[in-house]
Design a protein around this motif. Structure first.
Motif, mmCIF file in Angstrom:
data_model
loop_
_atom_site.group_PDB
_atom_site.id
_atom_site.type_symbol
_atom_site.label_atom_id
_atom_site.label_comp_id
_atom_site.label_asym_id
_atom_site.label_seq_id
_atom_site.Cartn_x
_atom_site.Cartn_y
_atom_site.Cartn_z
ATOM 1 N N TRP A 1 0.828 -1.205 0.000
ATOM 2 C CA TRP A 1 0.000 0.000 0.000
ATOM 3 C C TRP A 1 0.863 1.256 0.000
ATOM 4 C CZ3 TRP A 1 -4.785 1.317 -1.130
ATOM 5 C CH2 TRP A 1 -5.757 0.319 -1.189
ATOM 6 N N ARG A 2 1.937 1.256 0.799
ATOM 7 C CA ARG A 2 2.822 2.423 0.841
ATOM 8 C C ARG A 2 3.429 2.676 -0.535
ATOM 9 N NH1 ARG A 2 7.311 2.150 4.879
ATOM 10 N NH2 ARG A 2 7.543 4.314 4.287
ATOM 11 N N SER A 3 3.868 1.614 -1.180
ATOM 12 C CA SER A 3 4.438 1.740 -2.517
ATOM 13 C C SER A 3 3.399 2.277 -3.497
ATOM 14 C CB SER A 3 4.962 0.382 -2.988
ATOM 15 O OG SER A 3 5.396 0.450 -4.315
ATOM 16 N N GLY A 4 2.188 1.753 -3.424
ATOM 17 C CA GLY A 4 1.122 2.198 -4.306
ATOM 18 C C GLY A 4 0.786 3.664 -4.117
ATOM 19 N N VAL A 5 0.756 4.100 -2.873
ATOM 20 C CA VAL A 5 0.456 5.507 -2.578
ATOM 21 C C VAL A 5 1.555 6.416 -3.116
ATOM 22 C CG1 VAL A 5 0.249 7.179 -0.675
ATOM 23 C CG2 VAL A 5 -1.042 5.045 -0.619
ATOM 24 N N ARG A 6 2.805 5.988 -2.953
ATOM 25 C CA ARG A 6 3.927 6.797 -3.462
ATOM 26 C C ARG A 6 3.885 6.894 -4.990
ATOM 27 N NH1 ARG A 6 8.456 4.041 0.354
ATOM 28 N NH2 ARG A 6 8.095 5.312 2.209
ATOM 29 N N ILE A 7 3.619 5.768 -5.638
ATOM 30 C CA ILE A 7 3.552 5.760 -7.102
ATOM 31 C C ILE A 7 2.385 6.607 -7.581
ATOM 32 C CG2 ILE A 7 3.116 4.281 -9.110
ATOM 33 C CD1 ILE A 7 4.760 2.106 -7.582
ATOM 34 N N ASN B 1 11.874 10.887 -15.789
ATOM 35 C CA ASN B 1 12.382 9.982 -16.818
ATOM 36 C C ASN B 1 12.305 8.530 -16.356
ATOM 37 O OD1 ASN B 1 12.944 12.182 -18.457
ATOM 38 N ND2 ASN B 1 15.047 12.352 -17.712
ATOM 39 N N TRP B 2 12.602 8.285 -15.094
ATOM 40 C CA TRP B 2 12.537 6.931 -14.553
ATOM 41 C C TRP B 2 11.090 6.444 -14.494
ATOM 42 C CZ3 TRP B 2 16.506 3.687 -13.888
ATOM 43 C CH2 TRP B 2 17.791 4.232 -13.909
ATOM 44 N N TYR B 3 10.167 7.342 -14.174
ATOM 45 C CA TYR B 3 8.748 6.980 -14.146
ATOM 46 C C TYR B 3 8.311 6.525 -15.540
ATOM 47 C CZ TYR B 3 3.722 7.349 -13.253
ATOM 48 O OH TYR B 3 2.378 7.071 -13.119
ATOM 49 N N ARG B 4 8.677 7.324 -16.551
ATOM 50 C CA ARG B 4 8.296 6.977 -17.920
ATOM 51 C C ARG B 4 8.982 5.698 -18.382
ATOM 52 N NH1 ARG B 4 7.778 12.798 -18.257
ATOM 53 N NH2 ARG B 4 10.000 13.074 -18.576
ATOM 54 N N LEU B 5 10.218 5.461 -17.953
ATOM 55 C CA LEU B 5 10.907 4.215 -18.296
ATOM 56 C C LEU B 5 10.207 3.022 -17.646
ATOM 57 C CD1 LEU B 5 13.263 2.819 -19.740
ATOM 58 C CD2 LEU B 5 14.622 3.172 -17.649
ATOM 59 N N ALA B 6 9.769 3.187 -16.407
ATOM 60 C CA ALA B 6 9.022 2.114 -15.740
ATOM 61 C C ALA B 6 7.745 1.807 -16.514
ATOM 62 C CB ALA B 6 8.692 2.517 -14.302
ATOM 63 N N PHE B 7 7.091 2.841 -16.987
ATOM 64 C CA PHE B 7 5.887 2.672 -17.798
ATOM 65 C C PHE B 7 6.222 1.920 -19.082
ATOM 66 C CE2 PHE B 7 2.365 4.052 -20.494
ATOM 67 C CZ PHE B 7 1.294 3.888 -19.628
ATOM 68 N N ALA B 8 7.378 2.235 -19.682
ATOM 69 C CA ALA B 8 7.815 1.553 -20.905
ATOM 70 C C ALA B 8 8.078 0.071 -20.638
ATOM 71 C CB ALA B 8 9.063 2.225 -21.465
ATOM 72 N N TYR B 9 8.710 -0.234 -19.516
ATOM 73 C CA TYR B 9 8.906 -1.638 -19.148
ATOM 74 C C TYR B 9 7.560 -2.340 -19.000
ATOM 75 C CZ TYR B 9 13.955 -1.715 -18.185
ATOM 76 O OH TYR B 9 15.326 -1.706 -18.282
ATOM 77 N N GLU C 1 11.182 -2.321 -10.338
ATOM 78 C CA GLU C 1 12.504 -1.842 -9.917
ATOM 79 C C GLU C 1 12.733 -0.401 -10.363
ATOM 80 O OE1 GLU C 1 15.357 -4.505 -11.609
ATOM 81 O OE2 GLU C 1 14.693 -6.213 -10.409
ATOM 82 N N THR C 2 12.353 -0.114 -11.592
ATOM 83 C CA THR C 2 12.548 1.225 -12.142
ATOM 84 C C THR C 2 11.653 2.231 -11.444
ATOM 85 O OG1 THR C 2 13.109 0.187 -14.249
ATOM 86 C CG2 THR C 2 12.613 2.527 -14.303
ATOM 87 N N MET C 3 10.431 1.829 -11.111
ATOM 88 C CA MET C 3 9.531 2.729 -10.402
ATOM 89 C C MET C 3 10.059 3.008 -8.997
ATOM 90 S SD MET C 3 6.924 4.627 -10.873
ATOM 91 C CE MET C 3 5.985 4.019 -12.253
ATOM 92 N N ARG C 4 10.676 2.013 -8.358
ATOM 93 C CA ARG C 4 11.294 2.256 -7.048
ATOM 94 C C ARG C 4 12.380 3.328 -7.161
ATOM 95 N NH1 ARG C 4 12.038 -3.367 -6.670
ATOM 96 N NH2 ARG C 4 10.112 -4.282 -5.967
ATOM 97 N N LYS C 5 13.136 3.274 -8.248
ATOM 98 C CA LYS C 5 14.174 4.280 -8.482
ATOM 99 C C LYS C 5 13.549 5.664 -8.648
ATOM 100 C CE LYS C 5 18.341 5.725 -9.721
ATOM 101 N NZ LYS C 5 19.477 5.781 -8.827
ATOM 102 N N ALA C 6 12.428 5.742 -9.369
ATOM 103 C CA ALA C 6 11.727 7.017 -9.551
ATOM 104 C C ALA C 6 11.260 7.565 -8.199
ATOM 105 C CB ALA C 6 10.551 6.855 -10.504
ATOM 106 N N VAL C 7 10.708 6.698 -7.371
ATOM 107 C CA VAL C 7 10.221 7.117 -6.039
ATOM 108 C C VAL C 7 11.397 7.607 -5.199
ATOM 109 C CG1 VAL C 7 9.233 6.265 -3.879
ATOM 110 C CG2 VAL C 7 8.169 5.647 -6.056
ATOM 111 N N GLN C 8 12.511 6.883 -5.259
ATOM 112 C CA GLN C 8 13.691 7.264 -4.486
ATOM 113 C C GLN C 8 14.215 8.633 -4.929
ATOM 114 O OE1 GLN C 8 17.084 4.858 -5.401
ATOM 115 N NE2 GLN C 8 18.271 5.578 -3.680
#
Length: 148
Positions: free
Chosen positions: A58-64, A116-124, A135-142
């Motif tokens: 849930w925490r991850s979902g809220v951050r994303i 850019n990382w968010y969009r790359l996660a979307f591309a994956y 993994e890429t979305m975690r990088k975007a959140v970080q």
């Protein structure tokens, strides 16, 4: 039914399941003896582990979701509406690969921008690689949390 409603419904079902498991663990503790108590400890660990998984998910979902809203407000959400699709609705592989290459080039040009990382996660994700998308979305959140 919206994805959030499904998530809430599944979370409620898990909470009921965790409560039932905890009740079984207490019953095993009350039975006494070495084996029932050890089994009770094992059964009690399952709901504790489950609660940790649910809370972290849930925490991850809220951050994303926060990142998505922020990117939407900036007008930078990925738009794949013009990409060709299969009959199933999934983006055609070749088009997804071309779109992915463009997003990867954006990240290579500016690796410190969470957008850019968010969009790359979307591309994956549209390429079907869910593990790398997470993994890429975690990088975007970080990166976004470091920016704030």
């Amino acid at each position: 039914m919206k994805a959030r409603n499904v998530a809430l419904l599944l979370t409620a079902a898990l909470v009921v399941y965790f409560v039932l498991l905890a009740g079984r663990a207490i019953a095993l503790f009350q039975a006494g003896g070495t084996v029932p108590v050890l089994l009770g400890i094992g059964v009690l660990l399952l709901p504790l582990l489950g609660v940790w998984v649910v809370v972290s998910t849930w925490r991850s979902g809220v951050r994303i979701q926060h990142l998505g809203r922020r990117l939407d407000e900036e007008g930078g959400l990925p738009d794949i509406s013009d990409l060709p699709r299969r009959a199933s609705g999934r983006v055609e592989r070749q088009a997804a690969d071309v779109w992915f290459d463009a997003r990867q080039a954006e990240v290579e040009a500016d690796p410190d921008d969470w957008r850019n990382w968010y969009r790359l996660a979307f591309a994956y994700d549209i390429a079907g690689d869910r593990r790398r998308a997470r993994e890429t979305m975690r990088k975007a959140v970080q990166l976004e949390s470091q920016e704030a």
